[in-house]
Write a protein that holds these residues in place. Structure first.
Motif, PDB file in Angstrom:
ATOM      1  N   LEU A 117       0.834  -1.198   0.000  1.00 19.90           N
ATOM      2  CA  LEU A 117       0.000   0.000   0.000  1.00 19.90           C
ATOM      3  C   LEU A 117       0.874   1.256   0.000  1.00 19.90           C
ATOM      4  CD1 LEU A 117      -3.323   0.578   1.784  1.00 19.90           C
ATOM      5  CD2 LEU A 117      -1.536   2.283   2.085  1.00 19.90           C
ATOM      6  N   ILE A 118       1.860   1.291   0.893  1.00 15.59           N
ATOM      7  CA  ILE A 118       2.758   2.449   0.962  1.00 15.59           C
ATOM      8  C   ILE A 118       3.603   2.540  -0.309  1.00 15.59           C
ATOM      9  CG2 ILE A 118       4.590   3.563   2.284  1.00 15.59           C
ATOM     10  CD1 ILE A 118       1.889   3.407   3.707  1.00 15.59           C
ATOM     11  N   ALA A 119       4.004   1.388  -0.836  1.00 20.43           N
ATOM     12  CA  ALA A 119       4.830   1.378  -2.045  1.00 20.43           C
ATOM     13  C   ALA A 119       4.080   1.955  -3.241  1.00 20.43           C
ATOM     14  CB  ALA A 119       5.287  -0.042  -2.354  1.00 20.43           C
ATOM     15  N   SER A 120       2.779   1.684  -3.337  1.00 21.50           N
ATOM     16  CA  SER A 120       2.011   2.217  -4.465  1.00 21.50           C
ATOM     17  C   SER A 120       1.947   3.737  -4.406  1.00 21.50           C
ATOM     18  CB  SER A 120       0.605   1.615  -4.484  1.00 21.50           C
ATOM     19  OG  SER A 120      -0.108   1.953  -3.310  1.00 21.50           O
ATOM     20  N   ILE A 121       1.890   4.282  -3.194  1.00 18.80           N
ATOM     21  CA  ILE A 121       1.936   5.740  -3.040  1.00 18.80           C
ATOM     22  C   ILE A 121       3.318   6.255  -3.440  1.00 18.80           C
ATOM     23  CG2 ILE A 121       1.758   7.636  -1.381  1.00 18.80           C
ATOM     24  CD1 ILE A 121      -0.212   5.901   0.210  1.00 18.80           C
ATOM     25  N   GLY A 122       4.356   5.485  -3.096  1.00 21.54           N
ATOM     26  CA  GLY A 122       5.715   5.868  -3.474  1.00 21.54           C
ATOM     27  C   GLY A 122       5.923   5.879  -4.976  1.00 21.54           C
ATOM     28  N   LEU A 141      -1.885  15.720 -11.210  1.00 25.78           N
ATOM     29  CA  LEU A 141      -1.009  14.722 -11.832  1.00 25.78           C
ATOM     30  C   LEU A 141      -1.569  14.221 -13.157  1.00 25.78           C
ATOM     31  CD1 LEU A 141       1.582  13.110 -11.664  1.00 25.78           C
ATOM     32  CD2 LEU A 141       0.368  11.373 -10.335  1.00 25.78           C
ATOM     33  N   GLU A 142      -2.870  14.146 -13.266  1.00 28.51           N
ATOM     34  CA  GLU A 142      -3.470  13.706 -14.527  1.00 28.51           C
ATOM     35  C   GLU A 142      -3.030  14.605 -15.681  1.00 28.51           C
ATOM     36  OE1 GLU A 142      -7.880  13.105 -16.630  1.00 28.51           O
ATOM     37  OE2 GLU A 142      -7.718  13.874 -14.577  1.00 28.51           O
ATOM     38  N   VAL A 143      -3.117  15.902 -15.467  1.00 26.39           N
ATOM     39  CA  VAL A 143      -2.734  16.858 -16.509  1.00 26.39           C
ATOM     40  C   VAL A 143      -1.230  16.808 -16.757  1.00 26.39           C
ATOM     41  CG1 VAL A 143      -2.693  19.300 -17.154  1.00 26.39           C
ATOM     42  CG2 VAL A 143      -4.679  18.358 -15.945  1.00 26.39           C
ATOM     43  N   ALA A 164      -2.190   4.439 -15.058  1.00 25.00           N
ATOM     44  CA  ALA A 164      -2.512   3.254 -14.248  1.00 25.00           C
ATOM     45  C   ALA A 164      -1.851   3.355 -12.878  1.00 25.00           C
ATOM     46  CB  ALA A 164      -2.061   1.987 -14.975  1.00 25.00           C
ATOM     47  N   ILE A 165      -0.627   3.862 -12.850  1.00 20.01           N
ATOM     48  CA  ILE A 165       0.067   4.046 -11.569  1.00 20.01           C
ATOM     49  C   ILE A 165      -0.602   5.147 -10.753  1.00 20.01           C
ATOM     50  CG2 ILE A 165       2.237   4.862 -10.553  1.00 20.01           C
ATOM     51  CD1 ILE A 165       3.690   3.287 -12.692  1.00 20.01           C
ATOM     52  N   ARG A 166      -1.071   6.175 -11.440  1.00 21.05           N
ATOM     53  CA  ARG A 166      -1.800   7.243 -10.743  1.00 21.05           C
ATOM     54  C   ARG A 166      -3.043   6.674 -10.053  1.00 21.05           C
ATOM     55  NH1 ARG A 166      -5.987  10.651 -12.329  1.00 21.05           N
ATOM     56  NH2 ARG A 166      -5.928   9.860 -14.477  1.00 21.05           N
ATOM     57  N   PHE A 167      -3.779   5.830 -10.765  1.00 17.62           N
ATOM     58  CA  PHE A 167      -4.971   5.210 -10.173  1.00 17.62           C
ATOM     59  C   PHE A 167      -4.591   4.330  -8.983  1.00 17.62           C
ATOM     60  CE2 PHE A 167      -6.823   5.363 -14.704  1.00 17.62           C
ATOM     61  CZ  PHE A 167      -7.298   6.649 -14.495  1.00 17.62           C
TER      62      PHE A 167
END
Length: 292
Positions: A117-122, A141-143, A164-167
């Motif tokens: 979970l923390i890694a995905s935020i990283g 971040l999308e823009v 996909a990483i943003r999601f």
């Protein structure tokens, strides 16, 4: 007395290898209370001879049946520094900007201890850091990811993968959804592909010839060629470029037209305009190279 051998993931070999126990210390609980034992060991890989710290936990009161029908107690292994199994991290991290490098390394450490979970935020933060380093504009971040592609730093396919990483990061940060191990490892591959493409490979290939698609880079090429030129005193752009013309094929007419205007107006500080000759109904601008 023979030393114990453990099959562990090696951070240097990037695969599972045999590790020899060099030293150990154990603490065992009272069997009449809850029977378990924790051991701390220094181990050495038998392939690359790197060292690691190993924690082994034996739970003698938790059992399972293996594929052969034998009953075994649970054993857990934890290595330090943390290792991501079968993963080879970016080696040339010194080519990464400090901010990007720090977030990337911290994310690897988080993945090594399986904090997905923390890694995905990283990983999401790594994308943010790259956009910030490259001064990519955007209200969110999308823009910024879209502008990262529009500015030519990534391909359209890469853009979709970064979204996909943003999601993934948004789900972790806002909805506390932990990604699956397989998904987070794919996301790591995407991030490392981006870092390799934007920073590592660009540094490695900076001396290789490639196409030039902006006028300022074209002028830098001309300046470099003028410093190396040893031919006639008065030359034209075709002579100066010679074989390097292939680098501007897609922009040749546009660049030369602007160059001619700048030359006449005295804006090319390393060349002197001399005269114009008409050859085959075309104006050919002649110039000399300024002394340095």
């Amino acid at each position: 007395m023979s030393k114990e051998i453990y099959s562990l993931d090696c951070r240097e070999c990037h695969r599972r290898t045999r590790h020899e126990e060099l030293a150990s210390f154990s603490e065992e609980s009272d069997p009449y209370d809850y029977h378990d034992m924790t051991s701390w060991m220094i181990v050495k890989c038998q392939g690359c001879f790197s060292h690691a710290f190993l924690k082994k936990y034996d739970d003698y009161e938790a059992y399972y049946e293996d594929d052969n029908g034998e009953i075994n107690h649970n054993v857990e292994f934890t290595t330090y520094p943390p290792v991501i199994a079968k993963h080879r991290p970016i080696s040339n991290t010194f080519n990464l900007p400090i901010m990007v490098r720090n977030i990337y390394i911290q994310t690897l450490e988080t993945l090594g201890i399986k904090s997905y979970l923390i890694a995905s935020i990283g990983l999401r933060a790594t994308v943010e850091a790259v956009c910030k380093d490259l001064n990519i504009p955007g209200r969110n971040l999308e823009v910024r990811i879209n502008n990262l592609q529009k500015n030519g730093h990534i391909s359209n396919t890469d853009k979709k993968m970064l979204h996909a990483i943003r999601f993934l990061g948004n789900d972790a940060a806002h909805d506390i959804i932990e990604p699956k191990k397989a998904d987070i490892l794919i996301a790591l591959d995407i991030i490392e592909h981006m870092l390799n493409s934007i920073y590592i490979l660009r540094e490695k290939t900076k001396n290789l010839e490639t196409i030039i698609d902006d006028y300022n880079s074209f002028l830098k090429l001309l300046e470099k060629l003028s410093m190396e030129f040893t031919g006639a005193e008065t030359i034209n752009i075709t002579t100066l470029l010679s074989k390097k013309t292939r680098l501007i094929e897609g922009k040749k007419d546009e660049f030369i037209e602007k160059f001619n205007r700048d030359l006449l107006e005295g804006k090319i500080n390393f060349l002197n305009y001399e005269k114009t000759e008409e050859i085959n109904d075309r104006d050919i601008f002649l110039f000399s190279i300024k002394a340095r």
